[in-house]
Design an enzyme around this catalytic site. Structure first.
Site, mmCIF file in Angstrom:
data_model
loop_
_atom_site.group_PDB
_atom_site.id
_atom_site.type_symbol
_atom_site.label_atom_id
_atom_site.label_comp_id
_atom_site.label_asym_id
_atom_site.label_seq_id
_atom_site.Cartn_x
_atom_site.Cartn_y
_atom_site.Cartn_z
ATOM 1 N N ASP A 31 0.828 -1.065 0.147
ATOM 2 C CA ASP A 31 -0.086 0.163 -0.197
ATOM 3 C C ASP A 31 0.754 1.146 -0.059
ATOM 4 O O ASP A 31 1.729 1.462 0.854
ATOM 5 C CB ASP A 31 -0.975 0.029 1.054
ATOM 6 C CG ASP A 31 -1.781 -0.897 1.295
ATOM 7 O OD1 ASP A 31 -1.703 -1.990 0.743
ATOM 8 O OD2 ASP A 31 -2.396 -1.094 2.353
ATOM 9 N N GLU A 209 -10.640 -1.593 3.856
ATOM 10 C CA GLU A 209 -9.036 -1.033 4.317
ATOM 11 C C GLU A 209 -8.977 0.174 3.638
ATOM 12 O O GLU A 209 -9.832 0.667 2.589
ATOM 13 C CB GLU A 209 -8.110 -2.029 3.611
ATOM 14 C CG GLU A 209 -8.161 -3.227 4.205
ATOM 15 C CD GLU A 209 -6.874 -4.361 3.820
ATOM 16 O OE1 GLU A 209 -6.281 -4.952 4.893
ATOM 17 O OE2 GLU A 209 -6.754 -4.694 2.726
#
Length: 494
Positions: A31, A209
């Protein structure tokens, strides 16, 4: 301090190495984190395992850029400590020193998830701070960490923080299971629960998320809407793996309300754009909202066939809200700075395609951009084919009877590393009565398709042994009217 071994100077020539997408010099990345603009630099932090090419103990890697095109790799910014690993989060500029950490000056504050592994393999997740007084080059973790915790929630992570000017306080959106919690703070240290969103809205096909929440102007009007982006983790029962949805609505400083709570809107219809968030503190005179995603999918991320590094980021994309026949929708366009890398090879106008049309047969490049404006409705099936020097091909197509555009990577190259990698990924394109526009960006291990100025986007990894030999257009059962066709080579940014 984590010390990384010296990376070979020829790392840019590694097999499958992207040339104009960000990738780590070596080892594992996922990420994007802490994206913030400060003192003329775009900061990109990212989930990083400095000692292996698969997911492991998470650190924050770090790079900076003046233009989001050429990146300078910097030392690891945040390392695991007694509170656990450093999971995802965000950075902000504390312009007014609300935190009291900067002696009345402005500085950078990172807000991230500490994740401490427990005996059953799960992680206790709490939110913590770190701060930098030297433009992000060194970081000090806040002595009072953690600053936010909730023992009732197993999944409690990925804080995205922004300054809400009307209330003169900070707002945090935080993933909490398969919904989002919203908190407020006067100083980035003391946080109060404000509301939740998503328990009955959107898609619930896995854990939520990496949320983000921001305002955007609608078209060129004075109307503003708020956009919430939320990624959804991989669930084995759904073939798409991990992906990202978005909501459009209103936010009053405490509550976000979606205009269409029952609707599911996907940010990207390919398989490889996940955990995308936007840069904080881009100056008002610029005015853009720019997103960057992790160009991979949790379904097969650990098995990708690269060697010394694993994973890359998508192209940076400017986000806009536009009114369509179907309502207000989120559009994505590659940032204008990428144009500095383009070298035009061929341009054609008013091409009628019936059967096959070949262009630039001696291209031989792994990095290119193809732009076209096409009315394919007088053919049953229109395709843009990118054959390689090794006999592989990536196919981008449009089916008139279903109004679907697709990327077929089943013959693009290496796909045996995971049973779910090969395939064809499609999206419905709302008819407009006008020709379609396509922008296709190809790098050594990816293809990104932007249809109709980015109303529909598909991002897919590809792992071709060869480089693109040329460009072919095909039209079956009729003809396609191509009013503009441009092929450009993209120079390496490394």
């Amino acid at each position: 301090m984590t010390v990384l071994k010296e990376t070979p100077k020829d790392f840019a020539r590694e097999k499958y190495r992207p040339q104009y997408h960000f990738s780590p010099k070596e080892n594992w990345m996922n990420d994007p984190n802490g994206m913030v603009y400060f003192h003329g630099e775009y900061h990109l932090f990212y989930q990083y395992h400095p000692f292996g090419t698969t997911w492991g103990p998470m650190h924050w890697g770090h790079a900076v850029s003046k233009d989001m095109v050429e990146w300078e790799h910097l030392p690891v910014a945040l390392e695991p400590d007694e509170h656990g690993m450093i999971f995802s989060g965000s950075c902000v500029v504390d312009w007014e020193d609300t935190s009291g950490l900067f002696d009345g000056n402005a500085g950078l504050v990172a807000i991230f998830t500490h994740a401490k592994e427990v005996a059953d393999g799960n992680h206790i997740q709490k939110q913590s701070l770190a701060y930098s007084k030297d433009d992000g080059r060194t970081w000090v973790k806040y002595a009072g960490n953690p600053v936010l915790e909730d023992a009732s929630l197993k999944d409690f992570r990925d804080p995205k923080v922004f300054w809400h000017a009307p209330d003169r306080r900070w707002v945090m959106v935080l993933a909490a299971g398969d919904w989002v919690n919203i908190y407020t703070s006067p100083n980035l240290i003391e946080w109060s629960y404000a509301s939740s969103f998503g328990k009955e809205e959107g898609a619930h096909l896995g854990v939520w998320e990496c949320p983000d929440l921001f305002p955007l102007q609608v078209d060129t009007s004075n109307e503003k809407k708020w956009v919430m982006i939320v990624s959804i983790g991989d669930d084995p029962q759904y073939e798409e793996g991990s992906r990202t949805q978005y909501f459009i609505g209103e936010f009053d400083g405490e509550y976000f309300v979606a205009d269409e709570p029952e609707a599911v809107r996907w940010l990207d219809y390919g398989r490889d754009n996940y955990a995308g968030v936007t840069w904080s503190d881009i100056p008002e005179e610029d005015g853009r909202r720019i997103l960057l995603g992790w160009m991979s999918n949790w379904r097969y991320a650990n098995q990708l066939p690269t060697e010394s590094f694993r994973s890359a980021m998508t192209l940076p994309r400017e986000l806009t809200l536009r009114t369509t026949q179907s309502g207000i929708r989120l559009f994505q366009s590659p940032v204008k700075e990428l144009g500095t890398l383009e070298e035009t090879i061929s341009e054609k106008v008013d091409v009628s395609v019936a059967g096959n049309y070949r262009l630039a047969d001696d291209l031989k490049t792994g990095t290119l951009k193809v732009e076209l404006t096409v009315d394919p409705t007088d053919s049953r099936h229109f395709q843009l084919v990118l054959p390689t020097t090794n006999g592989e091909k990536t196919v981008i197509g449009y089916e008139s009877d279903t109004s679907r555009v697709y990327i077929d990577r089943s013959l693009s190259g290496e796909n045996r590393f995971h049973e779910d990698f090969s395939g064809c990924h499609a999206a419905y394109v709302p008819p407009t009565g006008r020709p379609m526009t396509w922008q296709v960006y190809v790098d050594h291990s990816s293809v990104e398709l932007f249809v109709n100025d980015g109303e529909v986007v598909l991002t897919d990894l590809i792992f071709s042994e060869g480089v693109v030999q040329g460009v072919e257009l095909t039209a079956e059962e009729g003809h396609a009217a191509v009013s503009k066709l441009k092929v450009a080579r993209i120079r390496s940014a490394m």
